[in-house]
Scaffold this motif. Structure first.
Motif, PDB file in Angstrom:
ATOM      1  N   TYR A 101      23.277  42.096  45.397  1.00  0.00           N
ATOM      2  CA  TYR A 101      24.131  41.327  44.488  1.00  0.00           C
ATOM      3  C   TYR A 101      24.212  39.881  44.927  1.00  0.00           C
ATOM      4  O   TYR A 101      24.365  39.574  46.112  1.00  0.00           O
ATOM      5  CB  TYR A 101      25.555  41.908  44.439  1.00  0.00           C
ATOM      6  CG  TYR A 101      26.520  41.015  43.697  1.00  0.00           C
ATOM      7  CD1 TYR A 101      26.519  40.963  42.314  1.00  0.00           C
ATOM      8  CD2 TYR A 101      27.403  40.192  44.385  1.00  0.00           C
ATOM      9  CE1 TYR A 101      27.374  40.133  41.627  1.00  0.00           C
ATOM     10  CE2 TYR A 101      28.272  39.351  43.710  1.00  0.00           C
ATOM     11  CZ  TYR A 101      28.248  39.326  42.328  1.00  0.00           C
ATOM     12  OH  TYR A 101      29.091  38.494  41.650  1.00  0.00           O
ATOM     13  N   ALA A 102      24.101  38.974  43.951  1.00  0.00           N
ATOM     14  CA  ALA A 102      24.302  37.543  44.184  1.00  0.00           C
ATOM     15  C   ALA A 102      25.027  36.996  42.960  1.00  0.00           C
ATOM     16  O   ALA A 102      24.732  37.390  41.826  1.00  0.00           O
ATOM     17  CB  ALA A 102      22.968  36.836  44.376  1.00  0.00           C
ATOM     18  N   MET A 103      25.967  36.082  43.183  1.00  0.00           N
ATOM     19  CA  MET A 103      26.756  35.542  42.078  1.00  0.00           C
ATOM     20  C   MET A 103      25.879  34.779  41.086  1.00  0.00           C
ATOM     21  O   MET A 103      26.193  34.719  39.908  1.00  0.00           O
ATOM     22  CB  MET A 103      27.868  34.617  42.594  1.00  0.00           C
ATOM     23  CG  MET A 103      28.984  35.388  43.213  1.00  0.00           C
ATOM     24  SD  MET A 103      30.482  34.509  43.715  1.00  0.00           S
ATOM     25  CE  MET A 103      30.236  32.830  43.429  1.00  0.00           C
ATOM     26  N   ASN A 104      24.780  34.190  41.550  1.00  0.00           N
ATOM     27  CA  ASN A 104      23.930  33.436  40.635  1.00  0.00           C
ATOM     28  C   ASN A 104      22.764  34.283  40.124  1.00  0.00           C
ATOM     29  O   ASN A 104      21.869  33.768  39.488  1.00  0.00           O
ATOM     30  CB  ASN A 104      23.420  32.160  41.295  1.00  0.00           C
ATOM     31  CG  ASN A 104      22.673  32.440  42.583  1.00  0.00           C
ATOM     32  OD1 ASN A 104      22.529  33.600  42.968  1.00  0.00           O
ATOM     33  ND2 ASN A 104      22.205  31.394  43.237  1.00  0.00           N
ATOM     34  N   VAL A 113      22.767  47.819  41.654  1.00  0.00           N
ATOM     35  CA  VAL A 113      23.123  46.640  42.446  1.00  0.00           C
ATOM     36  C   VAL A 113      23.684  47.111  43.774  1.00  0.00           C
ATOM     37  O   VAL A 113      24.460  48.065  43.837  1.00  0.00           O
ATOM     38  CB  VAL A 113      24.180  45.790  41.685  1.00  0.00           C
ATOM     39  CG1 VAL A 113      24.625  44.616  42.511  1.00  0.00           C
ATOM     40  CG2 VAL A 113      23.654  45.337  40.356  1.00  0.00           C
ATOM     41  N   SER A 114      23.305  46.413  44.845  1.00  0.00           N
ATOM     42  CA  SER A 114      23.847  46.705  46.169  1.00  0.00           C
ATOM     43  C   SER A 114      24.778  45.567  46.552  1.00  0.00           C
ATOM     44  O   SER A 114      24.344  44.438  46.771  1.00  0.00           O
ATOM     45  CB  SER A 114      22.709  46.830  47.178  1.00  0.00           C
ATOM     46  OG  SER A 114      23.243  46.995  48.474  1.00  0.00           O
ATOM     47  N   ARG A 127      28.544  40.307  29.960  1.00  0.00           N
ATOM     48  CA  ARG A 127      29.149  39.394  28.983  1.00  0.00           C
ATOM     49  C   ARG A 127      29.098  37.988  29.539  1.00  0.00           C
ATOM     50  O   ARG A 127      29.844  37.665  30.457  1.00  0.00           O
ATOM     51  CB  ARG A 127      30.610  39.750  28.732  1.00  0.00           C
ATOM     52  CG  ARG A 127      30.808  40.945  27.880  1.00  0.00           C
ATOM     53  CD  ARG A 127      32.290  41.072  27.512  1.00  0.00           C
ATOM     54  NE  ARG A 127      32.639  42.475  27.611  1.00  0.00           N
ATOM     55  CZ  ARG A 127      33.611  42.979  28.325  1.00  0.00           C
ATOM     56  NH1 ARG A 127      34.386  42.193  29.012  1.00  0.00           N
ATOM     57  NH2 ARG A 127      33.831  44.271  28.346  1.00  0.00           N
ATOM     58  N   GLY A 128      28.252  37.165  28.957  1.00  0.00           N
ATOM     59  CA  GLY A 128      28.167  35.778  29.399  1.00  0.00           C
ATOM     60  C   GLY A 128      27.825  35.684  30.879  1.00  0.00           C
ATOM     61  O   GLY A 128      26.788  36.175  31.316  1.00  0.00           O
ATOM     62  N   ASN A 129      28.740  35.084  31.641  1.00  0.00           N
ATOM     63  CA  ASN A 129      28.486  34.925  33.074  1.00  0.00           C
ATOM     64  C   ASN A 129      29.263  35.946  33.905  1.00  0.00           C
ATOM     65  O   ASN A 129      29.523  35.720  35.086  1.00  0.00           O
ATOM     66  CB  ASN A 129      28.813  33.500  33.529  1.00  0.00           C
ATOM     67  CG  ASN A 129      30.281  33.184  33.390  1.00  0.00           C
ATOM     68  OD1 ASN A 129      31.026  33.904  32.743  1.00  0.00           O
ATOM     69  ND2 ASN A 129      30.694  32.092  34.011  1.00  0.00           N
ATOM     70  N   LYS A 130      29.622  37.081  33.313  1.00  0.00           N
ATOM     71  CA  LYS A 130      30.327  38.133  34.041  1.00  0.00           C
ATOM     72  C   LYS A 130      29.705  39.473  33.696  1.00  0.00           C
ATOM     73  O   LYS A 130      29.174  39.667  32.604  1.00  0.00           O
ATOM     74  CB  LYS A 130      31.812  38.149  33.684  1.00  0.00           C
ATOM     75  CG  LYS A 130      32.520  36.894  34.147  1.00  0.00           C
ATOM     76  CD  LYS A 130      33.975  36.931  33.840  1.00  0.00           C
ATOM     77  CE  LYS A 130      34.591  35.618  34.307  1.00  0.00           C
ATOM     78  NZ  LYS A 130      35.966  35.510  33.965  1.00  0.00           N
ATOM     79  N   CYS A 131      29.783  40.402  34.638  1.00  0.00           N
ATOM     80  CA  CYS A 131      29.271  41.738  34.371  1.00  0.00           C
ATOM     81  C   CYS A 131      30.227  42.759  34.990  1.00  0.00           C
ATOM     82  O   CYS A 131      30.858  42.500  36.006  1.00  0.00           O
ATOM     83  CB  CYS A 131      27.858  41.904  34.915  1.00  0.00           C
ATOM     84  SG  CYS A 131      27.679  41.614  36.668  1.00  0.00           S
ATOM     85  N   LEU A 142      32.450  41.286  38.007  1.00  0.00           N
ATOM     86  CA  LEU A 142      31.875  40.330  38.951  1.00  0.00           C
ATOM     87  C   LEU A 142      31.145  39.219  38.194  1.00  0.00           C
ATOM     88  O   LEU A 142      30.701  39.402  37.066  1.00  0.00           O
ATOM     89  CB  LEU A 142      30.886  41.034  39.881  1.00  0.00           C
ATOM     90  CG  LEU A 142      31.466  42.173  40.729  1.00  0.00           C
ATOM     91  CD1 LEU A 142      30.362  42.872  41.478  1.00  0.00           C
ATOM     92  CD2 LEU A 142      32.504  41.647  41.684  1.00  0.00           C
ATOM     93  N   ARG A 143      31.024  38.092  38.862  1.00  0.00           N
ATOM     94  CA  ARG A 143      30.345  36.934  38.274  1.00  0.00           C
ATOM     95  C   ARG A 143      28.853  37.131  38.388  1.00  0.00           C
ATOM     96  O   ARG A 143      28.344  37.636  39.395  1.00  0.00           O
ATOM     97  CB  ARG A 143      30.765  35.672  39.009  1.00  0.00           C
ATOM     98  CG  ARG A 143      30.230  34.412  38.368  1.00  0.00           C
ATOM     99  CD  ARG A 143      30.695  33.194  39.146  1.00  0.00           C
ATOM    100  NE  ARG A 143      30.203  31.981  38.549  1.00  0.00           N
ATOM    101  CZ  ARG A 143      28.963  31.531  38.687  1.00  0.00           C
ATOM    102  NH1 ARG A 143      28.091  32.203  39.379  1.00  0.00           N
ATOM    103  NH2 ARG A 143      28.596  30.394  38.116  1.00  0.00           N
ATOM    104  N   CYS A 144      28.135  36.717  37.360  1.00  0.00           N
ATOM    105  CA  CYS A 144      26.677  36.717  37.395  1.00  0.00           C
ATOM    106  C   CYS A 144      26.195  35.576  36.523  1.00  0.00           C
ATOM    107  O   CYS A 144      26.985  34.839  35.959  1.00  0.00           O
ATOM    108  CB  CYS A 144      26.112  38.053  36.915  1.00  0.00           C
ATOM    109  SG  CYS A 144      26.446  38.413  35.195  1.00  0.00           S
TER     110      CYS A 144
END
Length: 145
Positions: A101-104, A113-114, A127-131, A142-144
């Motif tokens: 997992y990475a925020m970007n 995802v780990s 959804r957009g920049n969140k998952c 979390l942010r993505c």
């Protein structure tokens, strides 16, 4: 019991809008048998007729019915459904396919995802920049990218 019909010039009890009290008033105007305007005998203010409200006593009020208390229901655990879903999906997960997992980072639905804190999870909604990712502890937002 005889009741005298009211007419202009008669004295009547009314609530005075200026004195803010129930006092004697002289009837100034009537429409049919209905009193419309009065003059306060205390402050001499002329206003619309306000019928004096009689304070209610406990004997006047109907006994308030109390509803029978319904038995309390135990609240459903909000995370129970997530834990059940995790239990059904975890045996089929190939943990070697999990991406760190990475925020970007960008993720797709059903991707593994780990996460360094929450462990292995599966992406449920993006959804957009969140998952929303389902981990063993439950659903996390979390942010993505």
């Amino acid at each position: 019991m005889t009741s005298k019909t009211l007419s202009a010039g008669d004295t009547i009890d009314a609530r005075c809008t200026r004195c803010r009290d129930i006092s004697n008033h002289t009837i100034v105007a009537m429409v049919g048998e209905k009193v419309v305007r009065v003059e306060c005998n205390t402050c001499r203010g002329v206003h619309n007729y306000k019928e004096p409200k009689v304070p209610k006593t406990p004997a006047d009020k109907p006994a308030a019915r109390k509803k029978a208390a319904a038995p309390r229901r135990t609240k459903k655990d909000p995370g129970a459904a997530d834990r059940e879903e995790w239990a059904s999906l975890s045996p089929t997960m190939d943990k070697a396919r999990a991406v760190a997992y990475a925020m970007n980072g960008s993720y797709k639905v059903d991707a593994l995802v780990s996460h360094p804190t929450f462990g292995i999870g599966i992406v449920k909604i993006v959804r957009g920049n969140k998952c929303e990712i389902l981990f063993e502890e439950g659903m996390k937002l979390l942010r993505c990218q």
